[in-house]
Design a protein around this motif. Sequence first.
Motif, short mmCIF file in Angstrom:
data_model
loop_
_atom_site.label_atom_id
_atom_site.label_comp_id
_atom_site.label_asym_id
_atom_site.label_seq_id
_atom_site.Cartn_x
_atom_site.Cartn_y
_atom_site.Cartn_z
N VAL A 1 53.69 4.75 72.93
CA VAL A 1 52.11 4.18 72.81
C VAL A 1 52.32 2.53 71.96
N LYS A 2 51.83 2.23 72.05
CA LYS A 2 51.75 0.99 71.22
C LYS A 2 50.21 0.91 70.82
N PRO A 3 50.19 -0.03 69.37
CA PRO A 3 51.51 -0.94 68.93
C PRO A 3 51.94 0.67 67.87
N LYS A 4 53.04 0.96 67.58
CA LYS A 4 53.99 2.00 67.13
C LYS A 4 53.39 2.52 65.74
N ALA B 1 34.15 20.28 59.82
CA ALA B 1 35.39 19.17 59.26
C ALA B 1 35.87 18.64 60.34
N GLN B 2 36.52 19.20 61.23
CA GLN B 2 36.88 19.17 62.97
C GLN B 2 36.21 17.16 63.48
N VAL B 3 35.35 18.06 63.25
CA VAL B 3 34.50 16.41 64.08
C VAL B 3 34.93 15.93 63.37
N HIS B 4 34.42 15.52 61.91
CA HIS B 4 35.10 14.42 60.82
C HIS B 4 36.69 13.66 61.89
N LEU B 5 37.09 14.75 60.79
CA LEU B 5 38.70 14.22 60.97
C LEU B 5 38.83 14.05 62.67
N ASP B 6 38.73 14.18 63.78
CA ASP B 6 39.10 13.40 64.64
C ASP B 6 38.62 12.81 64.95
N LYS B 7 37.67 12.53 64.86
CA LYS B 7 37.25 10.75 64.72
C LYS B 7 38.19 9.44 63.46
N ILE B 8 38.45 9.91 62.95
CA ILE B 8 39.50 9.01 61.59
C ILE B 8 40.84 9.18 62.10
N LEU B 9 40.87 10.35 62.54
CA LEU B 9 43.07 9.94 63.15
C LEU B 9 42.71 10.38 64.35
N LYS B 10 41.95 9.00 65.28
CA LYS B 10 42.12 8.94 66.69
C LYS B 10 43.54 8.34 66.79
N PRO B 11 42.96 7.15 65.65
CA PRO B 11 44.93 6.19 65.83
C PRO B 11 45.87 6.80 65.72
N TYR B 12 45.68 8.17 65.36
CA TYR B 12 47.23 9.14 65.03
C TYR B 12 47.64 9.83 66.32
N GLU B 13 45.65 10.38 67.07
CA GLU B 13 46.22 12.22 67.23
C GLU B 13 48.03 12.00 68.22
N TYR C 1 55.28 18.86 56.65
CA TYR C 1 54.15 18.91 56.99
C TYR C 1 53.75 18.11 57.60
N VAL C 2 54.81 17.35 58.19
CA VAL C 2 54.55 16.31 59.55
C VAL C 2 55.64 15.78 59.80
N PRO C 3 55.84 14.87 61.42
CA PRO C 3 56.44 14.74 61.73
C PRO C 3 56.66 12.99 61.46
N ASN C 4 58.14 12.81 61.36
CA ASN C 4 58.44 11.57 60.83
C ASN C 4 57.86 10.36 61.47
N GLU C 5 57.23 10.24 61.95
CA GLU C 5 56.18 9.36 62.86
C GLU C 5 55.24 9.40 62.36
N GLY C 6 54.28 10.38 61.68
CA GLY C 6 53.45 10.65 60.92
C GLY C 6 53.23 10.66 59.33
N LEU C 7 54.61 9.89 59.46
CA LEU C 7 54.52 10.05 57.85
C LEU C 7 53.58 9.14 57.31
N ALA C 8 53.07 7.60 57.99
CA ALA C 8 52.84 7.15 56.95
C ALA C 8 51.10 6.83 57.16
N ILE C 9 50.29 8.17 57.72
CA ILE C 9 49.38 7.83 58.40
C ILE C 9 48.24 8.32 56.62
N PRO C 10 47.75 7.02 56.25
CA PRO C 10 47.15 7.33 55.11
C PRO C 10 46.50 8.49 54.46
#
Length: 487
Positions: free
Chosen positions: A304-307, A83-95, A323-332
């Motif tokens: 990091v840009k864009p915010k 699962a981590q292999v797939h999540l690493d790819k789709i979470l790249k913009p939010y890492e 569950y998540v930092p405020n900066e990650g609240l909008a992650i889908p």
Amino acid sequence: MADIYKKIPMLISTTLDHYCNGPPQPSWDLKFHLMFQLRKSFTDDFIDLTIEQKQESSRLPVPIPAGITIIKSKVDNEYRHKAQVHLDKILKPYEHVLDTEWKILKEDGIAADWIQVPDDGWERRVVRKTIFFLHGGAYFLSSKDRHVNITSTLAKKADARVFAINYRLAPQNQFPAALQDALAAYMYLLSPPKDAGFEPLDPKNIFIAGTSAGGGLSIALGLALRDAGLPMCAGIIGWAPWVDLTHSSPSFLSNKYDNIDFVNILLTMPSIIHDKNNPRVTQVEIDYIEKAAALSEKIKKQNVKPKIWHDSFDRPEGRMQMYVPNEGLAIPYVSPMLAESLGDLPPLYLMAGGAERLLEEIIYFAHRSAEPTKYKGPSYNAGKFEKSPFHTPTNTTLEIYEEMPHVFQMFNSHACIEISYKHTAEFINRVLDSTNKPLPPSSFNRVNDKEEISPLNEHDKEVLKWEYFGIVPSFDLSAFKVPSRKL
């Protein structure tokens, strides 16, 4: 049991109030009113407990209903690695806003249960109807054992087997640990080890389902499957799904729901965690506070840009969610309602109570999924939908059960409960039969205790004009009651 005895005065006063002044909602009989008030009282009491006390209390199992067999299972960590292999790819913009500790596996696997009716003949069926269930609890509470009444009833009513897991909980495990566990368990169902006791399942026979946070996680898993190009499930079932962790819908903070829903605003937020130097704070809370502060500082330094977060996410009191930092609240995969697009998902069945705080975010989410070109998400995502490859409307069924609170199925004493199980089973069967008979178009309806169905009313539709979804509202937590902690 001692805790119940302490509630006797409250139960007596509730009974008197029920007969003297009437119930909070016309369709509530005395039994439902008492069960609701008991639940609300225990939920309010939770605020005064430490994280460990909350978690321990919320994990206590309930008796296994008659006519149900539960078979213990475990999903090995190899599936978490996959699962981590797939999540690493789709979470790249939010890492850059995530704590990487989710990749450190401290347990030897994911505890799971098969909930089934004995001798159901499931193994011999051409269509092995399966419900993959994710429990609720605001991402930091509860367990599969606590939801056995719901999962066992689903197994019976839908004539299916239910597979339920204990995903990792916050704050000890940050996003995307829960999503990783959900994806790992789904991959386990598709490709089990030889000693699993069942043959690989066809994803077109699997329905991902959940209540509250588990409903939001179910949808997040669907988005992850879509975005990673993995085999898609047959459908997704969200009972009162929590899809907006920014609390931006008008209903969430409205005092209209204070006496008709048990969801306590403060319970979903870490606002009652005191300063780490306070002697009453536990080590788990100290670790959480320190890690949260370190991550926040790291995020600020990166620039990091864009915010990827909105200015409203910067809260003076710190984190909104454990569950998540405020900066990650909008992650889908955190707040599915804020995704760039909710198109191209499998058929959705969404259920909400007409008397619950999450009502308006669920209504808006349903319309965003069914009409993705019309409802395009928060203002700071302007233009992102057009760049998304997912523009096909999702077939969505929304049912609002009149006068019902959040996840009303846990009360077991109202006509709407039986109706909701019946309609869920009918949705599953419609989807499985869609190869021979096309699904009806998306629909948004209200359902009452007589099973009468009517369209959404004008008040329901007002939220479709709301312009501030995904923007954290201005509210003062000091206005809410924060009790002193007793250890």
